[in-house]
Design a protein around this motif. Structure first.
Motif, PDB file in Angstrom:
ATOM      1  N   LEU A 298       0.824  -1.213   0.000  1.00 49.35           N
ATOM      2  CA  LEU A 298       0.000   0.000   0.000  1.00 49.35           C
ATOM      3  C   LEU A 298       0.857   1.262   0.000  1.00 49.35           C
ATOM      4  CD1 LEU A 298      -2.819  -1.163   2.404  1.00 49.35           C
ATOM      5  CD2 LEU A 298      -3.168  -0.294   0.079  1.00 49.35           C
ATOM      6  N   ILE A 299       1.958   1.235   0.738  1.00 49.47           N
ATOM      7  CA  ILE A 299       2.850   2.399   0.733  1.00 49.47           C
ATOM      8  C   ILE A 299       3.498   2.555  -0.635  1.00 49.47           C
ATOM      9  CG2 ILE A 299       5.029   3.297   1.669  1.00 49.47           C
ATOM     10  CD1 ILE A 299       4.176   2.208   4.380  1.00 49.47           C
ATOM     11  N   ALA A 300       3.873   1.430  -1.253  1.00 46.44           N
ATOM     12  CA  ALA A 300       4.421   1.487  -2.612  1.00 46.44           C
ATOM     13  C   ALA A 300       3.387   2.061  -3.583  1.00 46.44           C
ATOM     14  CB  ALA A 300       4.865   0.098  -3.053  1.00 46.44           C
ATOM     15  N   ALA A 301       2.140   1.630  -3.440  1.00 46.83           N
ATOM     16  CA  ALA A 301       1.073   2.153  -4.294  1.00 46.83           C
ATOM     17  C   ALA A 301       0.871   3.649  -4.054  1.00 46.83           C
ATOM     18  CB  ALA A 301      -0.225   1.393  -4.033  1.00 46.83           C
ATOM     19  N   ALA A 302       0.957   4.078  -2.777  1.00 48.11           N
ATOM     20  CA  ALA A 302       0.807   5.499  -2.452  1.00 48.11           C
ATOM     21  C   ALA A 302       1.907   6.333  -3.095  1.00 48.11           C
ATOM     22  CB  ALA A 302       0.807   5.685  -0.932  1.00 48.11           C
ATOM     23  N   LEU A 303       3.142   5.808  -3.097  1.00 45.64           N
ATOM     24  CA  LEU A 303       4.249   6.525  -3.730  1.00 45.64           C
ATOM     25  C   LEU A 303       4.039   6.645  -5.234  1.00 45.64           C
ATOM     26  CD1 LEU A 303       7.279   5.033  -1.753  1.00 45.64           C
ATOM     27  CD2 LEU A 303       6.254   7.308  -1.512  1.00 45.64           C
ATOM     28  N   LEU A 304       3.494   5.602  -5.842  1.00 43.11           N
ATOM     29  CA  LEU A 304       3.190   5.666  -7.266  1.00 43.11           C
ATOM     30  C   LEU A 304       2.106   6.710  -7.548  1.00 43.11           C
ATOM     31  CD1 LEU A 304       3.205   1.865  -8.240  1.00 43.11           C
ATOM     32  CD2 LEU A 304       4.906   3.595  -8.850  1.00 43.11           C
TER      33      LEU A 304
ATOM     34  N   VAL B 140      -6.313   7.587   1.004  1.00 44.64           N
ATOM     35  CA  VAL B 140      -6.900   6.276   1.312  1.00 44.64           C
ATOM     36  C   VAL B 140      -5.809   5.219   1.433  1.00 44.64           C
ATOM     37  CG1 VAL B 140      -8.396   4.442   0.459  1.00 44.64           C
ATOM     38  CG2 VAL B 140      -9.126   6.827   0.269  1.00 44.64           C
ATOM     39  N   PHE B 141      -4.843   5.216   0.517  1.00 45.31           N
ATOM     40  CA  PHE B 141      -3.769   4.219   0.552  1.00 45.31           C
ATOM     41  C   PHE B 141      -2.920   4.358   1.813  1.00 45.31           C
ATOM     42  CE2 PHE B 141      -3.380   3.266  -4.305  1.00 45.31           C
ATOM     43  CZ  PHE B 141      -4.553   2.534  -4.216  1.00 45.31           C
ATOM     44  N   VAL B 142      -2.564   5.570   2.178  1.00 42.77           N
ATOM     45  CA  VAL B 142      -1.760   5.779   3.387  1.00 42.77           C
ATOM     46  C   VAL B 142      -2.541   5.347   4.624  1.00 42.77           C
ATOM     47  CG1 VAL B 142      -0.661   7.522   4.858  1.00 42.77           C
ATOM     48  CG2 VAL B 142      -0.354   7.616   2.381  1.00 42.77           C
ATOM     49  N   TYR B 143      -3.826   5.705   4.654  1.00 37.72           N
ATOM     50  CA  TYR B 143      -4.673   5.310   5.786  1.00 37.72           C
ATOM     51  C   TYR B 143      -4.716   3.790   5.923  1.00 37.72           C
ATOM     52  CZ  TYR B 143      -8.940   4.286   8.362  1.00 37.72           C
ATOM     53  OH  TYR B 143      -9.836   3.759   9.253  1.00 37.72           O
ATOM     54  N   LEU B 144      -4.955   3.099   4.819  1.00 32.40           N
ATOM     55  CA  LEU B 144      -5.048   1.639   4.867  1.00 32.40           C
ATOM     56  C   LEU B 144      -3.694   1.002   5.186  1.00 32.40           C
ATOM     57  CD1 LEU B 144      -7.413   0.936   1.830  1.00 32.40           C
ATOM     58  CD2 LEU B 144      -7.977   0.846   4.274  1.00 32.40           C
ATOM     59  N   ALA B 145      -2.604   1.599   4.718  1.00 31.87           N
ATOM     60  CA  ALA B 145      -1.276   1.069   5.025  1.00 31.87           C
ATOM     61  C   ALA B 145      -1.019   1.064   6.527  1.00 31.87           C
ATOM     62  CB  ALA B 145      -0.201   1.889   4.309  1.00 31.87           C
ATOM     63  N   VAL B 146      -1.454   2.122   7.196  1.00 34.50           N
ATOM     64  CA  VAL B 146      -1.296   2.180   8.651  1.00 34.50           C
ATOM     65  C   VAL B 146      -2.230   1.182   9.326  1.00 34.50           C
ATOM     66  CG1 VAL B 146      -1.547   3.642  10.691  1.00 34.50           C
ATOM     67  CG2 VAL B 146      -0.505   4.566   8.621  1.00 34.50           C
ATOM     68  N   MET B 147      -3.485   1.159   8.901  1.00 36.82           N
ATOM     69  CA  MET B 147      -4.466   0.300   9.558  1.00 36.82           C
ATOM     70  C   MET B 147      -4.146  -1.184   9.376  1.00 36.82           C
ATOM     71  SD  MET B 147      -6.523   2.112  11.277  1.00 36.82           S
ATOM     72  CE  MET B 147      -7.648   0.782  11.678  1.00 36.82           C
ATOM     73  N   PHE B 148      -3.651  -1.567   8.207  1.00 38.39           N
ATOM     74  CA  PHE B 148      -3.334  -2.978   7.976  1.00 38.39           C
ATOM     75  C   PHE B 148      -2.071  -3.405   8.713  1.00 38.39           C
ATOM     76  CE2 PHE B 148      -5.707  -3.268   3.644  1.00 38.39           C
ATOM     77  CZ  PHE B 148      -6.906  -3.336   4.350  1.00 38.39           C
ATOM     78  N   GLY B 149      -1.303  -2.449   9.212  1.00 40.85           N
ATOM     79  CA  GLY B 149      -0.120  -2.787  10.003  1.00 40.85           C
ATOM     80  C   GLY B 149      -0.389  -2.882  11.498  1.00 40.85           C
ATOM     81  N   ILE B 150      -1.634  -2.644  11.906  1.00 39.42           N
ATOM     82  CA  ILE B 150      -1.990  -2.696  13.326  1.00 39.42           C
ATOM     83  C   ILE B 150      -2.159  -4.153  13.759  1.00 39.42           C
ATOM     84  CG2 ILE B 150      -3.758  -2.111  15.018  1.00 39.42           C
ATOM     85  CD1 ILE B 150      -2.040   0.225  14.206  1.00 39.42           C
ATOM     86  N   GLU B 151      -1.490  -4.506  14.840  1.00 42.79           N
ATOM     87  CA  GLU B 151      -1.601  -5.854  15.395  1.00 42.79           C
ATOM     88  C   GLU B 151      -1.724  -5.777  16.918  1.00 42.79           C
ATOM     89  OE1 GLU B 151       1.785  -8.104  14.268  1.00 42.79           O
ATOM     90  OE2 GLU B 151       1.437  -7.904  12.096  1.00 42.79           O
ATOM     91  N   GLN B 152      -2.216  -6.856  17.480  1.00 46.98           N
ATOM     92  CA  GLN B 152      -2.286  -6.941  18.938  1.00 46.98           C
ATOM     93  C   GLN B 152      -0.881  -7.114  19.501  1.00 46.98           C
ATOM     94  OE1 GLN B 152      -4.916  -9.931  20.430  1.00 46.98           O
ATOM     95  NE2 GLN B 152      -4.469  -9.536  22.575  1.00 46.98           N
TER      96      GLN B 152
END
Length: 370
Positions: free
Chosen positions: A318-324, A350-362
């Motif tokens: 997602l971060i790679a996609a955001a840079l593109l 949207v891409f940056v937001y999802l990149a952060v959210m998908f990296g959230i773990e317990q």
């Protein structure tokens, strides 16, 4: 209601601040700017009206608990609470500023623009005085909140006023020569003050993503990135291309930048009317988690959940996609495709937001290490 009023309040402050700053700038360093007097007066008078909304809602919420009438409850707020005192001074300052702008004999005085700027800065001071962080730390909280708001209002205020009310592009190179460094300074001040504010409002930044406040903070920060990219392009890339005769007037590009800035102001406005989570666990006992978080988070939720952020394949892609997308924004900028600049900026957010959210773990517990 309070979200809309706060959003409009920030826009009004930006217009008033931008106009006040541009009025003290000599004509040889700026394009011709004509802000309609009716609009400027409306923005000034709207500041105390919109600032009154939180007081009104507080009075409605607590008048039954204290068994007081609305008038008695409002009197207590205005005379006994810091937010009430701040509003009274805001009303006085706005009335004085409206007189300076609206009465011709004052408007024609050559010293009045400087006085108007001082009054506008005082209005931002009283906004900071009535803020939540100032109630936590009277001096440092006031300075940090006021510094953050002034930096944003000066940067975006000039952007709004010039992009929408400039009647020509005379002295454009001279304008960019001082505005670009000023914008960079405002951004740096806003970032430093914003990080300091987070130490007061969201000391548990990752866990705060479970709450609406944390989600809004993430969206705000994601929105700032394309805005900074556009600011850099307008301040440094455009002048070089303009000298080569490759681009027309910059006003339309600045308007695109001002539209993206509305995302930042909107999320900031909603955050201003949302209780900051000093302790996420305590907040979750009285507040439901954000539906955005519960929709995206893949694990099981509980109020005592501890979160961490880690790199994973989804976040990297997602971060790679955001840079593109960021590169595509640059291409749209060079091609003067204004609608695509806006669309791509939203996709980037949207891409940056999802990149952060998908990296959230317990966060791992002590039992996990055994």
């Amino acid at each position: 209601m309070q979200y809309i009023s706060e959003f409009l309040l920030y826009i009004c402050f930006s217009i008033v601040m931008g106009n006040a700053v541009m009025q003290v700038v000599p004509q040889r360093y700026k394009p011709s700017i004509v802000v309609p007097k009716a609009l400027l007066l409306s923005a000034i008078l709207a500041i105390p009206i919109l600032s009154y909304v939180p007081l009104h809602l507080t009075a409605l919420e607590f008048k039954q608990s204290f068994q007081l009438s609305y008038a008695a409850m409002m009197k207590s707020i205005l005379l006994d609470l810091q937010i009430g005192e701040a509003w009274l001074w805001t009303a006085v300052g706005a009335a004085g500023l409206a007189m300076i702008v609206g009465i011709p004999v004052f408007a024609k005085d050559r010293h009045m623009p400087k006085i108007a700027l001082m009054l506008t800065l005082l209005l931002t001071f009283w906004l900071g005085y009535g803020s939540h962080v100032a109630s936590l730390d009277a001096f440092k909280g006031l300075i940090v909140h006021t510094g953050h708001f002034v930096a944003v209002a000066v940067w975006l205020g000039i952007l709004f006023v010039v992009s929408w009310f400039a009647t020509d592009d005379n002295h454009w190179a001279s304008f960019l020569k001082w505005f670009s460094p000023l914008a960079i300074t405002c951004v740096v001040v806003a970032l430093i003050a914003g990080i300091t504010l987070m130490s007061y409002t969201t000391p548990q930044a990752t866990n705060a993503l479970m709450l609406n406040y944390g989600q809004l903070m993430l969206i705000k920060h994601a929105s700032i990135l394309p805005l900074l990219w556009l600011a850099y392009s307008n301040g440094f890339v455009y002048p070089r291309l303009a000298r080569e005769g490759k681009l027309p007037s910059q006003l339309k590009l600045l308007r695109i930048e001002s539209i993206i800035a509305l995302f930042v102001l909107g999320s900031t406005a909603i955050m201003g009317q949302t209780a900051p989570p000093h302790n996420v666990l305590e907040t979750l006992r009285t507040e439901t988690p954000s539906w955005l978080f519960t929709t995206i988070y893949q694990g099981s939720f509980s109020p005592d959940l501890q979160l961490i952020w880690q790199w994973n394949l989804s976040s990297v892609l997602l971060i790679a996609a955001a840079l593109l997308v960021l590169y595509a924004i640059r291409a749209a900028f060079l091609q003067r495709s204004f609608i695509w600049i806006v669309i791509l900026s939203i996709i980037f957010i949207v891409f940056v937001y999802l990149a952060v959210m998908f990296g959230i773990e317990q966060a791992p517990t002590a039992l996990d290490s055994i």
